[in-house]
Write an enzyme that holds these catalytic residues in place. Sequence first.
Site, mmCIF file in Angstrom:
data_model
loop_
_atom_site.group_PDB
_atom_site.id
_atom_site.type_symbol
_atom_site.label_atom_id
_atom_site.label_comp_id
_atom_site.label_asym_id
_atom_site.label_seq_id
_atom_site.Cartn_x
_atom_site.Cartn_y
_atom_site.Cartn_z
ATOM 1 N N GLU A 1 -0.671 -14.681 1.480
ATOM 2 C CA GLU A 1 -0.908 -13.233 1.437
ATOM 3 C C GLU A 1 -0.878 -12.784 -0.024
ATOM 4 O O GLU A 1 -0.111 -13.318 -0.829
ATOM 5 C CB GLU A 1 0.201 -12.557 2.266
ATOM 6 C CG GLU A 1 0.289 -11.050 2.216
ATOM 7 C CD GLU A 1 -0.815 -10.311 2.946
ATOM 8 O OE1 GLU A 1 -1.990 -10.590 2.649
ATOM 9 O OE2 GLU A 1 -0.505 -9.436 3.773
ATOM 10 N N ASP A 2 -1.718 -11.817 -0.378
ATOM 11 C CA ASP A 2 -1.704 -11.339 -1.764
ATOM 12 C C ASP A 2 -0.448 -10.519 -2.055
ATOM 13 O O ASP A 2 0.256 -10.766 -3.025
ATOM 14 C CB ASP A 2 -2.978 -10.527 -2.094
ATOM 15 C CG ASP A 2 -3.231 -9.382 -1.115
ATOM 16 O OD1 ASP A 2 -2.524 -9.272 -0.096
ATOM 17 O OD2 ASP A 2 -4.156 -8.587 -1.376
ATOM 18 N N GLY B 1 -7.833 -10.160 0.064
ATOM 19 C CA GLY B 1 -6.982 -10.049 -1.118
ATOM 20 C C GLY B 1 -6.458 -11.354 -1.679
ATOM 21 O O GLY B 1 -6.188 -11.461 -2.865
ATOM 22 N N ASP C 1 3.484 -5.251 1.392
ATOM 23 C CA ASP C 1 3.764 -3.831 1.118
ATOM 24 C C ASP C 1 4.613 -3.305 2.271
ATOM 25 O O ASP C 1 5.833 -3.432 2.257
ATOM 26 C CB ASP C 1 2.412 -3.125 0.972
ATOM 27 C CG ASP C 1 2.535 -1.643 0.683
ATOM 28 O OD1 ASP C 1 3.585 -1.208 0.186
ATOM 29 O OD2 ASP C 1 1.571 -0.897 0.940
ATOM 30 N N LYS D 1 6.658 -6.139 -2.545
ATOM 31 C CA LYS D 1 7.197 -4.860 -3.044
ATOM 32 C C LYS D 1 8.646 -4.651 -2.634
ATOM 33 O O LYS D 1 9.285 -3.708 -3.116
ATOM 34 C CB LYS D 1 6.313 -3.697 -2.566
ATOM 35 C CG LYS D 1 4.954 -3.654 -3.256
ATOM 36 C CD LYS D 1 4.204 -2.365 -2.961
ATOM 37 C CE LYS D 1 2.820 -2.376 -3.597
ATOM 38 N NZ LYS D 1 1.969 -1.266 -3.114
ATOM 39 N N ASP E 1 -7.526 -5.034 -4.455
ATOM 40 C CA ASP E 1 -8.555 -4.019 -4.657
ATOM 41 C C ASP E 1 -8.044 -2.610 -4.475
ATOM 42 O O ASP E 1 -7.016 -2.361 -3.841
ATOM 43 C CB ASP E 1 -9.688 -4.218 -3.645
ATOM 44 C CG ASP E 1 -9.260 -3.784 -2.235
ATOM 45 O OD1 ASP E 1 -8.252 -4.324 -1.741
ATOM 46 O OD2 ASP E 1 -9.910 -2.893 -1.662
ATOM 47 N N ARG F 1 -11.105 -6.242 -7.885
ATOM 48 C CA ARG F 1 -10.621 -7.556 -7.441
ATOM 49 C C ARG F 1 -10.809 -8.625 -8.512
ATOM 50 O O ARG F 1 -10.081 -9.601 -8.559
ATOM 51 C CB ARG F 1 -11.386 -8.017 -6.180
ATOM 52 C CG ARG F 1 -11.067 -7.250 -4.922
ATOM 53 C CD ARG F 1 -11.593 -8.015 -3.710
ATOM 54 N NE ARG F 1 -11.703 -7.183 -2.530
ATOM 55 C CZ ARG F 1 -10.712 -6.933 -1.679
ATOM 56 N NH1 ARG F 1 -9.528 -7.443 -1.897
ATOM 57 N NH2 ARG F 1 -10.906 -6.175 -0.622
ATOM 58 N N PHE G 1 0.648 1.101 -6.826
ATOM 59 C CA PHE G 1 -0.535 0.497 -6.239
ATOM 60 C C PHE G 1 -1.159 -0.429 -7.276
ATOM 61 O O PHE G 1 -1.569 0.008 -8.344
ATOM 62 C CB PHE G 1 -1.546 1.539 -5.763
ATOM 63 C CG PHE G 1 -2.542 0.941 -4.814
ATOM 64 C CD1 PHE G 1 -2.223 0.775 -3.476
ATOM 65 C CD2 PHE G 1 -3.776 0.478 -5.278
ATOM 66 C CE1 PHE G 1 -3.121 0.176 -2.592
ATOM 67 C CE2 PHE G 1 -4.677 -0.128 -4.411
ATOM 68 C CZ PHE G 1 -4.342 -0.270 -3.067
HETATM 69 P P1 IMP Z 1 1.063 -4.415 4.435
HETATM 70 O O1 IMP Z 1 0.508 -4.713 5.791
HETATM 71 O O2 IMP Z 1 1.435 -2.959 4.274
HETATM 72 O O3 IMP Z 1 2.168 -5.342 3.998
HETATM 73 O O4 IMP Z 1 -0.112 -4.563 3.399
HETATM 74 C C1 IMP Z 1 -0.758 -5.748 3.273
HETATM 75 C C2 IMP Z 1 -2.138 -5.595 2.649
HETATM 76 O O5 IMP Z 1 -2.366 -4.296 2.113
HETATM 77 C C3 IMP Z 1 -2.247 -6.541 1.507
HETATM 78 O O6 IMP Z 1 -2.728 -7.787 1.939
HETATM 79 C C4 IMP Z 1 -3.221 -5.840 0.604
HETATM 80 O O7 IMP Z 1 -4.544 -6.186 0.925
HETATM 81 C C5 IMP Z 1 -3.007 -4.362 0.859
HETATM 82 N N1 IMP Z 1 -2.128 -3.781 -0.164
HETATM 83 C C6 IMP Z 1 -0.822 -3.439 -0.044
HETATM 84 N N2 IMP Z 1 -0.329 -2.965 -1.200
HETATM 85 C C7 IMP Z 1 -1.350 -3.021 -2.089
HETATM 86 C C8 IMP Z 1 -1.462 -2.696 -3.502
HETATM 87 O O8 IMP Z 1 -0.527 -2.262 -4.195
HETATM 88 N N3 IMP Z 1 -2.687 -2.908 -4.048
HETATM 89 C C9 IMP Z 1 -3.744 -3.412 -3.362
HETATM 90 N N4 IMP Z 1 -3.678 -3.735 -2.065
HETATM 91 C C10 IMP Z 1 -2.487 -3.542 -1.432
HETATM 92 MG MG MG Z 2 -6.792 -4.825 0.394
#
Ligand code: IMP
Ligand code: MG
Length: 165
Positions: free
Chosen positions: A92-93, A37, A96, A124, A151, A157, A144
Amino acid sequence: MVFSAEEIADRVRAMGREITEAYGPADDLLVLGLLKGSFIFLADLVRQIQLPLHVDFLVAGSYGNGTQSSGNVRLLYDPEANLKGRAVIVVEDIIDSGTTLARVLPLLEARGARSLEVCALLHKRLVVMEKEARWVGFDAPPEFLVGYGLDYSESFRHLPYIGSL
Ligand code: IMP
Ligand code: MG
């Protein structure tokens, strides 16, 4: 559209400036992108950092092919780069659930970096991280998001802007 290409470019330029000011040439900076990402964000960000630096990547999968976090984080690729004594920025992108970083950061912390910081394009703000990102591009709506590297099942992407699915 949630964030336009122009808004993103302006913010990434500012973040690059802040990072440039936060370090010096002796810091042996390593920018470590979480794939996939972060690939577009990282490519734009490093070109706005006016310091010598190295780039490497880490692949940690926490998502299946949907919009819900599986909670499982797997390290599929581990960086070749030595972290010892270096200033490391994990890119990190989007933060979440925060699960990915919560699992990955302790693994990296054990490797003797001089400093370890997180730079996230989007946050977020659903969770308070034990180690909060030092740099955040934008607070993201609880939707999302896709585009600019993000993606949905590997699609979208390549969009130059960030939109809501
Ligand atoms: P986390 O571990 O829940 O913080 O999520 C991290 C990863 O989940 C990110 O690096 C993204 O690749 C993916 N992700 C989380 N939220 C989104 C979203 O809204 N759109 C796309 N990818 C997401
Ligand atoms: Mg992803």
